[in-house]
Each structure stands twice: as C-alpha cells, then as structure tokens.
Scaffold this active site. Structure first.
Site, PDB file in Angstrom:
ATOM      1  CG  ASP A  39      -3.478   9.325   3.833  1.00 51.65           C
ATOM      2  OD1 ASP A  39      -2.851   8.401   4.398  1.00 51.65           O
ATOM      3  OD2 ASP A  39      -3.115  10.507   3.876  1.00 51.65           O
ATOM      4  CB  SER A  79       0.441  11.546   5.437  1.00 48.06           C
ATOM      5  OG  SER A  79      -0.201  10.316   5.664  1.00 48.06           O
ATOM      6  CG  ASP A 258      -3.619   7.145   7.328  1.00 44.99           C
ATOM      7  OD1 ASP A 258      -2.704   6.304   7.275  1.00 44.99           O
ATOM      8  OD2 ASP A 258      -3.647   8.075   8.149  1.00 44.99           O
ATOM      9  CG  HIS A 262      -3.248   5.238  11.635  1.00 47.98           C
ATOM     10  ND1 HIS A 262      -1.950   4.995  12.017  1.00 47.98           N
ATOM     11  CD2 HIS A 262      -3.168   6.096  10.582  1.00 47.98           C
ATOM     12  CE1 HIS A 262      -1.117   5.683  11.238  1.00 47.98           C
ATOM     13  NE2 HIS A 262      -1.831   6.355  10.356  1.00 47.98           N
ATOM     14  CG  ASP A 300      -0.432   8.688   1.636  1.00 49.66           C
ATOM     15  OD1 ASP A 300      -1.107   7.634   1.661  1.00 49.66           O
ATOM     16  OD2 ASP A 300      -0.521   9.556   2.523  1.00 49.66           O
ATOM     17  CG  HIS A 301       1.420   5.851   3.733  1.00 51.25           C
ATOM     18  ND1 HIS A 301       0.444   5.291   4.531  1.00 51.25           N
ATOM     19  CD2 HIS A 301       1.282   7.192   3.843  1.00 51.25           C
ATOM     20  CE1 HIS A 301      -0.234   6.262   5.103  1.00 51.25           C
ATOM     21  NE2 HIS A 301       0.229   7.424   4.702  1.00 51.25           N
TER      22      HIS A 301
HETATM   23 ZN   LIG Z   1      -0.913   9.051   4.463  1.00 53.89          ZN
END
Ligand SMILES: [Zn+2]
Length: 370
Positions: A39, A79, A258, A262, A300-301
């Site tokens: 992620d 997400s 992820d 962040h 996913d990104h």
């Molecule tokens: Zn994500």
C-alpha cells in the site's frame, strides 16, 4: 496408402498434438494466485529499500509493468477506489469499496474464486476492515464505516483472514471497543470459524479449514515492533489455504508502507517495505516449488511524493529524502509477476488491468466477467 504418405500423416499428427499442447499451455490458468499489495509503495520506496538493504526479493521477478492509479472521480486515488480496481477490475469513486459509481456491487476476485471452487484468504498488517482488505471482502459505500464493513466481512466468508482490528469486533460496552453498536462480531465469527488472537496461537495451528487470526486491537504493530513478519503470516496463510485441488486465491497487503509515508517517516517506510519484501519471498518460494502459482506484486498508489535527491551508493545511505506530500500522489506504481499468466502483466496500463486480468485467470470459463 504409400509408406511416404503414411509418414507425412504421422508427422502432421505429431505437429498438431504439439501445437495443441503449446497453445493450451499459453492459455493455462494458474491453480493458485497470490496477489501482494504494497500500500502506497511507489518506485522511490522500492529504490530506497534496494539502496539501503542491498538486495530484495522483488529482484527475482523477470516481468514488470507500471500502472496509472487515478480513480473514477479523482486524479489522485484513495485506497478504497484503488483496492476496488485491483479486486474487481473496475474504477469507482474515492471512499467506495466494491461498488461501482452508481452504487451497484462489483463482483470481486474472491467471489470469482469461490465460484471456481477455490479457497480464499487475506493477510494484512492493518485492521481487517481497512480499505484494501475491505475491497476484497465487502461492498460498501463508505470506507470509514468500519462497523458495517466488519459485519459485512463476517458474512462474506473468506476461508482465512489474518490481520488486526479486534476492537472493531467487540460490542460498544466492551473496554477498547471501536463499535457504536452492541454486536459481538467476535462471537458471530466463532460460530463460523476458528478464531485466534495471538501470533503464538496462530503459529501453532495445523490444518484448520476456516480461520480468523485477529492479532491486535488496531493495526498490527509496526514491522520493527513485532516478533513476526508479514512473511510469517503469508507462510501460514499459504499452508492453511493449500489443501484443495482447485487451488486458492490469497491477497497479502503490506498495509503500513502507506501509513509510514503519510507520516513522512523514512525509517518506517524502509522497515515496512522490507517486511513486505519478506512476504514476497514467502510467495515466490512457494510458487517456485509449486509450479502452478501466479504471484503478482503491485501497489495501489504512491504515497508521500517521495524523491531521493541525495545519498551514497557505497554506504547504502539515503540522505535527506524529500516527501513532497503527506498524502497520495498520481505517480505510476510498479507491478511484478511470476508464474503462469505472468506475461499479461508486462507493459504500461491502467490499474483496472491488474484486477481484470487476475479475474480472467481465476474465473470459470463459462462465467461472464461482469
Ligand atoms: Zn492505499
């Protein structure tokens, strides 16, 4: 018939048999699929882990692709929409799991797998109702409505669920509960499957058919604060799923790459990416031995808008990494593939290609794809 024409006929038959076998093999569907999602893992996250740790299991792949991640209603996906694209092959709006833009359920890969008689499982380091696992085991309009998503996941009936989020299962009146109702979902889960709440209990389990291993109140501890890795969880999930001729589909998520990005926390990004790479090792080791398992690693990104302007190749040091964002970005992310069907993941495409292609490889031939 002359001896010569008999010979020609024999050669024609041999050629046809070989051609048929070859074409059957190129269309062959893998028995098992292991999809691993880092992620928020962009190219810079992988680059950083490679520079610092020297070698990664990700380097064992020969087939790679890149994909654009934008959602149906935003240049930058969340997400939920990205998880839905990976699980169903269709884009949707941010905040939505497993539904299309009109709110209609999108059939996900786990549902196709069940139709094909396969076993199904997930292993993640977030709470189980978090967006990515939710997209593979529920259909709901709002990703943060964890009460509803957790209940839907219990009803969904994956064979194996490993992750965090015990506090989403206890009734509101229980200490630590995150629920706003009095449903005791852990008891509801116990009616359906074996339940364990510690890694020790999970590691000692043998041959359970259905299992929920919910190993923490919230997300699992950070990679450096656990005495087990995502690789250990992946090994266990594979062991428990791999008991059926029809095979299995397993989704593994390195959920906290992820979260660390962040927070713009480079040390944690590295540790979580390494932890995820151990899950990649588990999947590849199994697939190489098994010979009929497709392993797809993707993201996913991108999270953090990470760039690496300074460092040292000799010392494996990253100096002053720059995060340009505390959120997701639209930068493309990598996909790696190994095993039967892997070649379909080479090239540059949209995120929906990953989900669509996986579903094509899972579903029974007679089932139309949505
Ligand atoms: Zn994500």
């Amino acid at each position: 018939m002359s001896l010569k024409s008999k010979h020609i006929r024999l050669w024609v038959i041999i050629f046809l048999v070989i051609a048929t076998i070859a074409s059957a093999q190129s269309d062959a569907k893998p028995k098992n699929i292991i999809l691993l999602i880092g992620d928020g893992m962009g190219v810079a996250h992988v680059t950083a882990a490679k520079l610092v740790y020297g070698s990664l299991n990700l380097e064992r792949f020969k087939i790679m692709g890149m994909h654009i991640t934008g959602s149906a209603n935003d240049y930058v996906t969340d997400s939920a929409a990205a998880g839905t694209a990976l699980a169903t092959g269709f884009t949707t709006n941010n905040d939505v799991v497993g539904l299309d833009r009109e709110g209609k359920p999108l059939k996900n890969i786990m549902e196709y797998a069940k139709d094909a008689g396969k076993r199904t499982g997930i292993a993640v380091t977030s709470i189980l109702p978090h967006a990515t696992p939710a997209a593979f085991s529920s259909h709901h309009k709002a990703r943060y409505e964890y009460d509803t998503i957790t209940a839907k996941q219990v009803e969904f009936g994956l064979d194996i669920m490993i992750g965090g989020g015990l506090n989403n299962y206890y009734p509101k009146s229980f200490r630590g509960s995150r629920r706003r109702d009095e449903r005791h979902l852990l008891n509801e889960l116990r009616d359906k499957m074996s339940v364990v709440t510690s890694y020790k209990a999970l590691s000692q389990l043998k041959r359970v058919r259905n299992l929920a291993a919910i190993l923490d109140g919230g997300h699992l501890p950070h990679a450096t604060k656990r005495d087990y890795t995502l690789g250990d969880l992946t090994d266990k999930a594979i062991e428990l799923l791999n008991v059926k001729d029809q095979g299995f589909v397993l989704m593994v998520e390195g959920s906290q790459i992820d979260l660390a990005a962040h927070d713009n926390d480079m040390d944690r990004v590295l540790a979580e990416t390494l932890d995820f790479d151990k899950a990649v090792k588990s999947a590849l080791d199994f697939a190489e031995k098994d010979g009929n398992t497709l392993v797809v690693v993707t993201s996913d990104h991108e999270t953090g808008g990470l760039t690496l302007p300074m460092g040292s190749m000799e010392n494996g040091k990253i100096v002053k990494p720059v995060f340009s964002s505390d959120n997701h970005t639209a930068a493309m992310v990598p996909t790696f593939a190994f095993g039967p069907g892997a070649e379909k993941f080479g090239g540059m495409y949209d995120i929906t290609h990953v989900g669509k292609t996986l579903i094509e490889l899972v579903k029974n031939n007679e089932q139309p794809c949505n």
